[in-house]
Design an enzyme around this catalytic site. Structure first.
Site, PDB file in Angstrom:
ATOM      1  CG  HIS A  82      -4.744   5.813   1.368  1.00  0.00           C
ATOM      2  ND1 HIS A  82      -3.665   6.646   1.131  1.00  0.00           N
ATOM      3  CD2 HIS A  82      -4.761   4.942   0.319  1.00  0.00           C
ATOM      4  CE1 HIS A  82      -3.078   6.301  -0.001  1.00  0.00           C
ATOM      5  NE2 HIS A  82      -3.723   5.264  -0.511  1.00  0.00           N
ATOM      6  CG  HIS A  84      -5.264   1.950  -1.665  1.00  0.00           C
ATOM      7  ND1 HIS A  84      -5.524   3.020  -2.483  1.00  0.00           N
ATOM      8  CD2 HIS A  84      -6.382   1.177  -1.704  1.00  0.00           C
ATOM      9  CE1 HIS A  84      -6.740   2.908  -2.988  1.00  0.00           C
ATOM     10  NE2 HIS A  84      -7.272   1.796  -2.530  1.00  0.00           N
ATOM     11  CG  HIS A  87      -0.157   4.889   0.393  1.00  0.00           C
ATOM     12  ND1 HIS A  87       0.438   6.126   0.385  1.00  0.00           N
ATOM     13  CD2 HIS A  87      -0.513   4.636  -0.898  1.00  0.00           C
ATOM     14  CE1 HIS A  87       0.434   6.616  -0.843  1.00  0.00           C
ATOM     15  NE2 HIS A  87      -0.137   5.732  -1.643  1.00  0.00           N
ATOM     16  CG  ASP A 192      -2.127   7.924  -3.134  1.00  0.00           C
ATOM     17  OD1 ASP A 192      -1.024   8.490  -3.215  1.00  0.00           O
ATOM     18  OD2 ASP A 192      -2.286   6.709  -3.309  1.00  0.00           O
ATOM     19  CG  HIS A 413      -4.079   8.888  -7.868  1.00  0.00           C
ATOM     20  ND1 HIS A 413      -3.212   8.918  -6.810  1.00  0.00           N
ATOM     21  CD2 HIS A 413      -4.422   7.584  -8.037  1.00  0.00           C
ATOM     22  CE1 HIS A 413      -3.028   7.689  -6.340  1.00  0.00           C
ATOM     23  NE2 HIS A 413      -3.754   6.861  -7.069  1.00  0.00           N
TER      24      HIS A 413
END
Length: 723
Positions: A82, A84, A87, A192, A413
């Protein structure tokens, strides 16, 4: 091949004969920490990288995963879970500043947001740090963007034997779990993920196949989340209480992710409570404002609830009615109660940090932390409610903290209960924990080992690993090689123990057995040949064409046909002579193409060659006034031009020379004009060169040197017209 119906892959402890039976896992980041997620999987010569993030509490090169600990040039595929920063933010660095040569994949929404998010990261990094700590530029970002390949959920992609399928992860828009298969070993990487239903995202999916390895996050360890409805009630009650008391509410958020969820909650709450119309709700994030268009575009990838609202109300839920976008703080009239949703979520810098320092001294204000706080960030520190904290302006300035601090996490999460249930559903025998602080990860590992303790030393034993950064984890897998029987051999179902005879075809890790007649249809292998033909206008005789080709290629094979005189050059190029033209024909491949180019070059120059003019001139008579030594010298010049340094004189230079090519030696006798060599191609070539040298330069008399010299004054050279 003998059919075995009961073959099973074994993963018990053993020492593989072949070291390639080990699957290697290395966490270059995200091992016993949250941040800079990056994991390496290597099995049977194939390498996958999972994520490429940065650490939110660090700057510059220190924020990167430990890329120097691995040869990134060996990575075949890089999968981004993803968008973020922890990451994906070091992806441009990997693609433009390392030896990485592989392919990069992410979902369509992730790629759409990737450029905006990292462009903002580059801008903020340049403002808040010096040039030396800037990891990459906008140009690097744009270059990386062009190489990224977008994929759809539930579609399987194969790259050089590596198969992977993306599933919904429920973390943010576009977040994906990857189900990967390499050489028969199946791996599920969760990234995540969230199993909690919210207002716009699909919950994480459970793949239909059982993996051999599960790589899962451990962010919250053994903690348990408060039920969703209770969290929303707490959040809205605290906000209402604060603004009714004349205070201001600050909600630091990640620009993309839980920010959109909170805005949906607040917009709905204000819609249902008209008495709050006078209290403004601001959204201070230029990045999120830009990316709202992406959310509006990809509603079809969200959950049924928001798609139904979009369909029934004929309006876009992300076009908020009660929330104002704040472009910059200079245009913000800070005059009374308000709610401010601002980035970044960990208060490192930006609007959320500036407003915190402005509002922290007043007790009537409130700070509500809605996301996960990483160790080392101000968001984590302020949860301990210190009396003061350091100002971002530096210089030892301290900001007093009197505002109320509350953590109500809407971070998408899994908690322990959700994680444990998902692990049970996946049912993998090997579990690798990543993305968790050391304490949380250790607690989760202990809880899982305790849960599965009754399975120890059985064939259903579950193993749990929590490797540190740069620590190599090696898992042995002894697989049974399986081959699919296809085509005519599969006309009848096989019987256990039956022996099948056919051709075994292997592509990467997949093997098939088929009859030779089925190769074209079932193997994907194709055989073809391209016959190339070139016609050249030539105004010389066939003998002259042959002469020039023999100068380059030695003996030609005479393949004359009724349609014309034909020769074969080096058993590969057919040369057909016709009056006024020459046609060359050959089977196309790298070697033949090179030979054909040489033949073509000779044919294009044969008309104007000085040698052609001399040989094809009319009969003439010339007096030979050269003695034998001079004639030998002329022949030597011709041999040197053809064989260069390979020509070595005999002990008596007038007797002849040796021509050495590799391990072969040709002996040229000037008295008899013979060539002796055990290697026929070399002997033939030297003989042709020698004959043409004698014919072209000066013919040697067959008599002894004395009689030759005595007749020198009356001898003549006759050249035949070959036109």
């Amino acid at each position: 091949m003998r059919i075995n119906m009961n073959a099973k892959r074994q993963t018990a402890d053993f020492e593989p004969v072949d070291q390639s039976d080990y699957l290697e896992f290395i966490a270059l980041g995200g091992g016993n920490e949250v941040g800079r997620s990056c994991h390496i999987i290597n099995y049977r010569g194939k390498t996958i990288m999972l994520d490429a993030g940065v650490h939110p509490a660090l700057n510059g090169l220190s924020a990167l995963p430990f890329y120097d600990d691995y040869d990134l040039s060996t990575v075949d595929v890089l999968l981004i879970s993803h968008f973020h920063l922890d990451h994906a933010a070091s992806l441009p660095y990997v693609m433009t500043h390392t030896d990485f040569k592989g392919r990069v994949f992410m979902t369509h929404p992730t790629k759409a947001i990737y450029r905006w998010l990292l462009s903002d990261y580059v801008r903020v990094s340049a403002i808040s740090s010096n040039d030396a700590s800037t990891l990459y530029t906008d140009a690097d970002l744009n270059a990386s963007f062009e190489r990224i390949e977008a994929i759809d959920y539930h579609s399987t992609t194969e790259v050089d034997g590596i198969k992977f399928t993306a599933y919904h992860a429920g973390h943010v828009l576009g977040a994906a779990m990857y189900f990967i298969e390499i050489g028969g070993i199946k791996i599920l990487f969760t990234g995540d993920y969230s199993r909690e239903e919210d207002r716009h995202l699909n919950v994480a999916e459970v793949p239909t196949e059982r993996p051999d390895i599960l790589i899962t996050e451990s962010t919250y360890g053994t903690s348990t989340h408060q039920p969703r409805a209770e969290k929303e009630t707490r959040l809205l009650s605290l906000i209402t209480k604060t603004i009714l008391n004349g205070g201001r509410c600050l909600l630091p958020v990640f620009s993309l992710g839980n920010a959109q969820e909170l805005l949906l909650i607040l917009d709905e709450y204000w819609q249902n409570h008209p008495e709050l119309d006078g209290i403004p709700v601001f959204y201070a994030s230029s990045l999120a404002r830009k990316c709202l268009a992406v959310y509006q575009t990809f509603i079809n990838m969200m959950n049924d609830s928001i798609r139904k609202k979009f369909r029934d109300d004929n309006s876009n839920p992300f076009q908020f009615k009660h929330i104002r976008s704040l472009k910059n703080l200079e245009r913000f009239d800070d005059l009374g109660p308000c709610v401010m949703v601002a980035s970044p979520g960990m208060l490192q810098n930006g609007v959320s940090r500036e407003l915190l320092e402005r509002w922290a001294p007043e007790a009537k204000n409130a700070l509500i932390l809605t996301g996960y706080s990483v160790d080392g960030t101000l968001a984590k520190q302020i949860l301990n409610e210190p009396s003061e904290f350091a100002s971002i302006t530096g210089g030892g300035i301290k900001v007093p903290r009197r505002l109320y601090v509350e953590e109500i996490s809407f971070a998408a999460h899994v908690d322990y209960k959700q994680n444990a249930e998902f692990i049970d559903l996946v049912n993998a025998p090997n579990i690798i924990l990543v993305h968790g602080e050391q304490t949380n990860m250790s607690r989760l590992k202990s809880a899982l080992l305790g849960k599965y303790k009754d399975l120890r030393l059985t064939e259903n034993e579950v193993k749990v690993f929590n490797p540190r950064n740069s620590e190599e984890l090696r898992l042995p897998f002894r697989g049974v090689k399986r081959a699919k029987i296809v085509g005519s051999l599969a006309a009848k179902p096989p019987i256990d123990g039956q022996i099948i005879s056919g051709i075994l075809v292997q592509k990467n890790f997949e093997m098939s057995v088929m009859a030779s007649d089925d190769l074209k249809e079932f193997s994907g292998l194709t055989t073809s040949s391209i016959i190339q033909r070139q016609s050249v206008a030539v105004e010389v005789s066939a003998e002259l064409v042959k002469f020039h080709l023999e100068q380059m290629f030695g003996t030609l094979k005479d393949t004359s046909v009724a349609s014309g005189i034909s020769y074969t050059v080096m058993d590969s190029i057919n040369v057909l002579w016709k009056p006024k033209s020459v046609v060359i024909e050959w089977e196309g491949n790298m070697l033949n193409d090179a030979i054909a180019d040489s033949v073509l070059a000779i044919l294009l120059s044969v008309d104007s060659s000085p040698m052609s003019i001399r040989i094809s001139s009319k009969p003439s008579h010339c007096k030979a006034h050269l003695n034998r030594a001079e004639k030998v010298e002329r022949v030597l010049v011709f041999l040197d031009s053809q064989f260069g340094s390979s020509v070595e004189p005999m002990e008596n230079p007038d007797d002849g020379v040796y021509i050495k090519i590799d391990e072969h030696i040709a002996t040229v006798n000037f008295k008899s004009m013979d060539v002796v060599c055990t290697y026929e191609p070399l002997r033939s070539r030297v003989m042709h060169v020698l004959n043409h040298a004698v014919d072209t330069i000066l013919p040697f008399d067959s008599h002894t040197e004395d009689s030759y010299d005595s007749d020198a004054s009356s001898s003549s050279v006759t050249m035949q017209n070959e036109t």
